[in-house]
Design an enzyme around this catalytic site. Structure first.
Site, mmCIF file in Angstrom:
data_model
loop_
_atom_site.group_PDB
_atom_site.id
_atom_site.type_symbol
_atom_site.label_atom_id
_atom_site.label_comp_id
_atom_site.label_asym_id
_atom_site.label_seq_id
_atom_site.Cartn_x
_atom_site.Cartn_y
_atom_site.Cartn_z
ATOM 1 N N TYR A 73 0.828 -1.212 0.000
ATOM 2 C CA TYR A 73 0.000 0.000 0.000
ATOM 3 C C TYR A 73 0.860 1.259 0.000
ATOM 4 O O TYR A 73 0.518 2.262 -0.599
ATOM 5 C CB TYR A 73 -0.960 0.011 1.193
ATOM 6 C CG TYR A 73 -2.000 1.104 1.062
ATOM 7 C CD1 TYR A 73 -3.143 0.874 0.287
ATOM 8 C CD2 TYR A 73 -1.824 2.343 1.653
ATOM 9 C CE1 TYR A 73 -4.075 1.872 0.112
ATOM 10 C CE2 TYR A 73 -2.762 3.347 1.481
ATOM 11 C CZ TYR A 73 -3.896 3.110 0.723
ATOM 12 O OH TYR A 73 -4.824 4.097 0.538
ATOM 13 N N PHE A 125 -6.317 21.813 -25.082
ATOM 14 C CA PHE A 125 -6.639 20.390 -25.156
ATOM 15 C C PHE A 125 -7.885 20.170 -24.297
ATOM 16 O O PHE A 125 -8.073 20.836 -23.275
ATOM 17 C CB PHE A 125 -5.481 19.502 -24.683
ATOM 18 C CG PHE A 125 -5.834 18.049 -24.852
ATOM 19 C CD1 PHE A 125 -5.874 17.491 -26.114
ATOM 20 C CD2 PHE A 125 -6.212 17.278 -23.763
ATOM 21 C CE1 PHE A 125 -6.275 16.168 -26.296
ATOM 22 C CE2 PHE A 125 -6.604 15.949 -23.937
ATOM 23 C CZ PHE A 125 -6.630 15.399 -25.208
ATOM 24 N N THR A 126 -8.706 19.229 -24.722
ATOM 25 C CA THR A 126 -10.036 19.046 -24.126
ATOM 26 C C THR A 126 -10.017 18.943 -22.598
ATOM 27 O O THR A 126 -10.598 19.776 -21.904
ATOM 28 C CB THR A 126 -10.715 17.801 -24.722
ATOM 29 O OG1 THR A 126 -9.819 16.691 -24.567
ATOM 30 C CG2 THR A 126 -11.019 18.001 -26.194
ATOM 31 N N ASP A 216 2.643 20.376 -20.850
ATOM 32 C CA ASP A 216 1.900 19.155 -21.085
ATOM 33 C C ASP A 216 2.878 18.233 -21.799
ATOM 34 O O ASP A 216 3.172 18.393 -22.978
ATOM 35 C CB ASP A 216 0.662 19.453 -21.940
ATOM 36 C CG ASP A 216 -0.187 18.209 -22.144
ATOM 37 O OD1 ASP A 216 0.368 17.096 -22.080
ATOM 38 O OD2 ASP A 216 -1.404 18.349 -22.365
ATOM 39 N N LYS A 259 0.486 7.888 -23.627
ATOM 40 C CA LYS A 259 1.031 8.252 -24.933
ATOM 41 C C LYS A 259 2.534 7.933 -24.934
ATOM 42 O O LYS A 259 2.902 6.779 -25.087
ATOM 43 C CB LYS A 259 0.765 9.736 -25.233
ATOM 44 C CG LYS A 259 -0.665 10.033 -25.665
ATOM 45 C CD LYS A 259 -1.641 10.022 -24.539
ATOM 46 C CE LYS A 259 -2.992 10.564 -24.927
ATOM 47 N NZ LYS A 259 -3.465 11.619 -24.053
ATOM 48 N N ARG A 383 -12.153 15.837 -34.370
ATOM 49 C CA ARG A 383 -11.506 16.884 -33.584
ATOM 50 C C ARG A 383 -11.910 18.194 -34.258
ATOM 51 O O ARG A 383 -11.186 18.760 -35.052
ATOM 52 C CB ARG A 383 -9.973 16.732 -33.591
ATOM 53 C CG ARG A 383 -9.491 15.580 -32.706
ATOM 54 C CD ARG A 383 -9.336 15.955 -31.233
ATOM 55 N NE ARG A 383 -10.464 15.579 -30.405
ATOM 56 C CZ ARG A 383 -10.388 15.107 -29.168
ATOM 57 N NH1 ARG A 383 -9.219 14.878 -28.620
ATOM 58 N NH2 ARG A 383 -11.449 14.887 -28.459
ATOM 59 N N PHE A 449 -17.959 15.354 -26.783
ATOM 60 C CA PHE A 449 -17.566 14.466 -27.889
ATOM 61 C C PHE A 449 -17.525 12.999 -27.490
ATOM 62 O O PHE A 449 -17.709 12.120 -28.320
ATOM 63 C CB PHE A 449 -16.196 14.895 -28.454
ATOM 64 C CG PHE A 449 -15.099 14.923 -27.431
ATOM 65 C CD1 PHE A 449 -14.915 16.035 -26.630
ATOM 66 C CD2 PHE A 449 -14.272 13.825 -27.244
ATOM 67 C CE1 PHE A 449 -13.911 16.057 -25.670
ATOM 68 C CE2 PHE A 449 -13.267 13.841 -26.298
ATOM 69 C CZ PHE A 449 -13.091 14.954 -25.504
HETATM 70 C C1 LIG Z 1 -4.321 12.553 -23.660
HETATM 71 C C2 LIG Z 1 -3.924 13.912 -23.377
HETATM 72 C C3 LIG Z 1 -4.120 14.482 -22.113
HETATM 73 C C4 LIG Z 1 -4.887 13.785 -21.013
HETATM 74 O O1 LIG Z 1 -4.324 12.595 -20.648
HETATM 75 P P1 LIG Z 1 -5.199 11.329 -20.177
HETATM 76 O O2 LIG Z 1 -4.179 10.307 -19.834
HETATM 77 O O3 LIG Z 1 -6.047 10.929 -21.350
HETATM 78 O O4 LIG Z 1 -6.027 11.740 -19.036
HETATM 79 C C5 LIG Z 1 -3.644 15.755 -21.910
HETATM 80 N N1 LIG Z 1 -3.028 16.440 -22.878
HETATM 81 C C6 LIG Z 1 -2.840 15.944 -24.108
HETATM 82 C C7 LIG Z 1 -2.138 16.752 -25.138
HETATM 83 C C8 LIG Z 1 -3.279 14.664 -24.407
HETATM 84 O O5 LIG Z 1 -3.101 14.184 -25.638
#
Ligand SMILES: *Cc1c(COP(=O)(O)O)cnc(C)c1O
Length: 458
Positions: A73, A125-126, A216, A259, A383, A449
């Protein structure tokens, strides 16, 4: 002339069969999904280019790491491995693990934003913008104009326009700007990179006003590879050196491990300031878990730690960018309107130019994504206006870019798969006059979306 392509720098040890469907099956599936590719069952998808997020193929080394999960833990050794990977590769002192990127965005936005603040960024970004707004900030786009023009060829189309940034500082005052959100690469602009010179200049300007730089870091390795390929003075630097230099100009980062971490789940917040780190740890226990696991299991942290190193390998990155360029080149040669130049993780089709007869509020990109699935079983993502959502007054944001994203997962598909995708898009382009737009029949209040539903206009 067809370009020569770079062969895979890996071999295949395990396979996953994929569904081959009929047109009738796909018609039924997309209707059930409300013509939203997010709502399709993956079993009904042939080639899945919805996203490169969490869809990566892990290496044998990462799978081996899963067996070494320390699921205590508190104080898991895998956390120490993850932390030292981030310290070693990115150079941040403090690491807060989260379940994925948005978990880090949530914590960061809560500790840095006060209601009424402004957060500039190189295109939104969303999820990033959603967290900024939920904490009372207004997002301001300060990316260069070229980024909003799908035809503009610029080697670093993700760059910040320093004049736009300065204007915002003059307009609202530096006290109302806690940080600039700098994405490397810029997903919504087409996976376009930011140059080191621009990162450095943004950092100098921001810091001269006491404004923090938060990166980011989601695709920071791809950004580093673009810098190596395109920016004079970096051709002989290693990817690791470039990644380290990128982050040397930042005060912190949010990272989606799904990613450039080459894993299926995970993320983290990287910070240098001890006080901010303390604040972040007191929030992570509320939203994610103990500061030594965040939202991840020990084995997930181990896979991420190993993935971060694999993503910093030049051969891996060069092949990845080559795959994207291969698909980009095929579509370009066929005259398909796409975002230029090729980005890091995807090829983006300009749906406004693809379907010029469909007005933006009849969702040309959403329509094209549905048509591509119907034609070929290939899943892509809208997008455009649907992703952009509504403003505070309740009107649609009308983004200049109305795109369909063909996103390439890491180490998953071959060039032959990409040929299938290209052929389907080219066929659809020949039949483009016959297609009508759609209307939205269900709309959720945020991040619409993901779950919105549509119907074709008869
Ligand atoms: C995917 C993404 C995020 C968010 O990450 P999650 O792991 O999906 O929560 C933030 N910024 C960018 C540019 C992304 O492509």
């Amino acid at each position: 002339m067809e370009k020569k392509y770079m062969a895979e720098p890996y071999k295949i040890k395990m396979v996953e069969p994929i569904a081959v469907t009929t047109r009738a099956q796909r018609e039924e599936a997309i209707r059930r999904a409300g013509y939203n590719t997010f709502l399709l069952d993956s079993e009904d998808v042939y080639i899945d280019l919805l996203t490169d997020s969490g869809t990566n193929a892990m290496s044998d080394n990462q799978w081996a790491g899963l067996m070494l999960g320390d699921e205590a833990y508190a104080g898991s050794k895998n956390f120490k491995n993850l932390r030292s990977a981030v310290q070693d590769l990115y150079g941040f002192k403090y690491v807060v693990p989260t379940h994925q990127g948005r978990g880090a965005e949530n914590i960061l936005s809560q500790i840095l934003i006060r209601p009424g603040d402004y957060v500039p960024g190189n295109m939104y970004f969303t999820t990033t913008r959603a967290h900024q707004e939920l904490n009372g900030a207004t997002f301001r786009d300060v990316i260069i104009d070229e980024a909003h023009d799908s035809e503009a060829e610029h080697p670093f189309k993700g760059n910040v326009d320093l004049d736009k940034f300065q204007k915002l500082i003059d307009e609202v005052g530096p006290d109302r700007i806690p940080y600039i959100s700098l994405a490397i690469t810029v997903n919504m602009a087409g996976g376009q990179p930011v140059s080191m010179a621009n990162i450095r200049a943004v950092s100098e300007l921001a810091h001269s006003y006491g404004i923090k730089v938060i990166m980011d870091a989601t695709r920071c390795a791809e950004n580093a590879c673009f810098i190596k390929h395109r920016e004079p003075g970096y051709e002989d630097k290693s990817i690791r050196e470039i990644i380290r230099e990128q982050f040397s100009y930042a005060d912190g980062c949010t990272m989606s491990g799904k990613k450039d971490g080459i894993v299926n789940i995970g993320g983290f917040l990287g910070l240098n300031d001890e006080d901010l780190y303390q604040k972040a740890t007191s929030l992570v226990v509320v939203y994610e878990g103990m500061p030594s696991y965040g939202g991840m299991s020990g084995r997930d942290m181990e896979a991420l730690a190993r993935g971060l190193y694999e993503a910093a390998d030049y051969n891996f990155l060069a092949h990845r960018l080559a795959q994207v360029e291969y698909l980009h080149d095929k579509l370009n040669r066929a005259g398909i309107p796409i975002v230029k130049p090729a980005g890091g993780h995807a090829v983006f089709i300009d749906a406004r130019k693809f379907y010029p007869h469909i007005p933006q509020d009849q969702f040309p990109a959403q329509t094209l994504a549905a048509q591509l699935y119907l034609k070929s079983g290939v899943r892509s993502m809208e997008r455009g206006i649907v992703s952009a959502g509504r403003d505070k007054q309740g009107n649609h944001h009308y983004p200049k870019l109305e795109l369909v994203r063909l996103t390439i997962p890491r180490r998953v598909y071959t060039y032959a798969h990409l040929d299938v995708v290209a052929e389907a898009v080219i066929d659809l382009y020949k039949e483009r006059d016959q297609v009508k737009g759609m209307r939205m029949v269900y709309e959720p209040p945020v991040l619409r979306f993901f779950t919105a539903r549509f119907e074709p206009i008869e």
